[in-house]
Motif scaffolding. Structure first.
Motif, PDB file in Angstrom:
ATOM      1  N   GLN A   9      38.544  33.819  21.054  1.00 25.49           N
ATOM      2  CA  GLN A   9      39.243  33.244  21.929  1.00 25.49           C
ATOM      3  C   GLN A   9      39.110  33.961  23.300  1.00 25.49           C
ATOM      4  O   GLN A   9      39.439  32.981  24.227  1.00 25.49           O
ATOM      5  CB  GLN A   9      40.297  33.580  21.253  1.00 25.49           C
ATOM      6  N   GLU A  10      39.014  34.981  23.404  1.00 29.37           N
ATOM      7  CA  GLU A  10      38.519  35.293  24.644  1.00 29.37           C
ATOM      8  C   GLU A  10      37.819  34.998  25.512  1.00 29.37           C
ATOM      9  O   GLU A  10      36.676  34.855  26.914  1.00 29.37           O
ATOM     10  CB  GLU A  10      38.813  37.019  24.808  1.00 29.37           C
ATOM     11  N   ALA A  11      36.656  34.627  24.944  1.00 30.10           N
ATOM     12  CA  ALA A  11      35.222  34.465  25.525  1.00 30.10           C
ATOM     13  C   ALA A  11      35.252  33.365  25.847  1.00 30.10           C
ATOM     14  O   ALA A  11      34.830  32.465  26.533  1.00 30.10           O
ATOM     15  CB  ALA A  11      33.968  34.493  24.222  1.00 30.10           C
ATOM     16  N   ILE A  12      36.004  32.059  24.744  1.00 30.00           N
ATOM     17  CA  ILE A  12      36.530  30.757  25.210  1.00 30.00           C
ATOM     18  C   ILE A  12      36.451  31.265  26.487  1.00 30.00           C
ATOM     19  O   ILE A  12      36.438  30.049  27.403  1.00 30.00           O
ATOM     20  CB  ILE A  12      36.926  30.773  23.451  1.00 30.00           C
ATOM     21  N   LYS A  13      38.008  30.939  26.186  1.00 28.99           N
ATOM     22  CA  LYS A  13      38.997  31.633  27.641  1.00 28.99           C
ATOM     23  C   LYS A  13      38.023  31.510  29.188  1.00 28.99           C
ATOM     24  O   LYS A  13      38.663  31.216  29.807  1.00 28.99           O
ATOM     25  CB  LYS A  13      39.797  32.476  27.435  1.00 28.99           C
ATOM     26  N   ASN A  14      37.739  33.001  28.820  1.00 31.28           N
ATOM     27  CA  ASN A  14      36.539  33.475  29.675  1.00 31.28           C
ATOM     28  C   ASN A  14      35.503  32.452  30.731  1.00 31.28           C
ATOM     29  O   ASN A  14      35.099  32.404  31.041  1.00 31.28           O
ATOM     30  CB  ASN A  14      36.151  35.029  29.641  1.00 31.28           C
ATOM     31  N   GLN A  55      27.876  28.405  26.231  1.00 32.15           N
ATOM     32  CA  GLN A  55      27.243  29.598  26.999  1.00 32.15           C
ATOM     33  C   GLN A  55      27.269  30.830  27.102  1.00 32.15           C
ATOM     34  O   GLN A  55      27.538  31.480  28.310  1.00 32.15           O
ATOM     35  CB  GLN A  55      26.942  28.597  27.668  1.00 32.15           C
ATOM     36  N   HIS A  56      27.367  31.593  26.104  1.00 27.07           N
ATOM     37  CA  HIS A  56      27.521  33.140  25.744  1.00 27.07           C
ATOM     38  C   HIS A  56      27.080  33.711  24.409  1.00 27.07           C
ATOM     39  O   HIS A  56      27.174  32.585  23.419  1.00 27.07           O
ATOM     40  CB  HIS A  56      29.386  33.334  25.105  1.00 27.07           C
ATOM     41  N   ASP A  57      26.391  34.326  24.371  1.00 27.42           N
ATOM     42  CA  ASP A  57      26.185  35.096  23.547  1.00 27.42           C
ATOM     43  C   ASP A  57      26.681  36.498  22.922  1.00 27.42           C
ATOM     44  O   ASP A  57      27.656  37.407  23.442  1.00 27.42           O
ATOM     45  CB  ASP A  57      24.349  35.775  24.018  1.00 27.42           C
TER      46      ASP A  57
END
Length: 124
Positions: A9-14, A55-57
């Motif tokens: 959730q945090e990665a999507i938000k960021n 676009q996150h690993d």
């Protein structure tokens, strides 16, 4: 420490990508993604798909060693021109690994079924 759903959730938000766009790209519903945010462990293939969209690993953030090693290939199905084959992998005698393998396969099967439904009936 945050569990996997919270990390996702945090990665999507960021990422700055809206939930609406993400669920559209993934072919899932908003309630589904919100349920994923509450899960303590997530399926590797789902996390990988989300990572590709935003676009996150997640390699360093999420520890899914058992699930990442287990790839599910649906059984052979002949329907029109589509043929799939079975790929069986040996799982150690460890019952936890066996259960995780079944869980990963079941989730992958549900996701494949969801994709099939989207192809047949289209998005809502």
């Amino acid at each position: 420490m945050a569990h996997q759903g919270e990390i996702l959730q945090e990665a999507i938000k960021n990422s700055g990508i809206s939930i609406s766009k993400l669920v559209q790209e993934l072919g899932i519903t908003r309630p589904t993604i919100y349920r994923k945010f509450k899960e303590t462990t997530l399926d590797y293939s789902f996390v990988k798909r989300v990572g590709e969209v935003i676009q996150h690993d997640f390699t360093d953030e999420l520890d899914t060693p058992v699930q990442s090693q287990l790839q599910f290939t649906p059984p052979a199905v002949k329907h029109s021109s589509v043929t799939r084959s079975v790929s069986l992998q040996s799982v150690d005698q460890d019952p936890v690994k066996a259960l995780m393998a079944l869980q990963a396969k079941y989730i992958a099967l549900l996701e494949a079924y969801n994709e099939l439904l989207l192809k047949v009936y289209g998005p809502k």
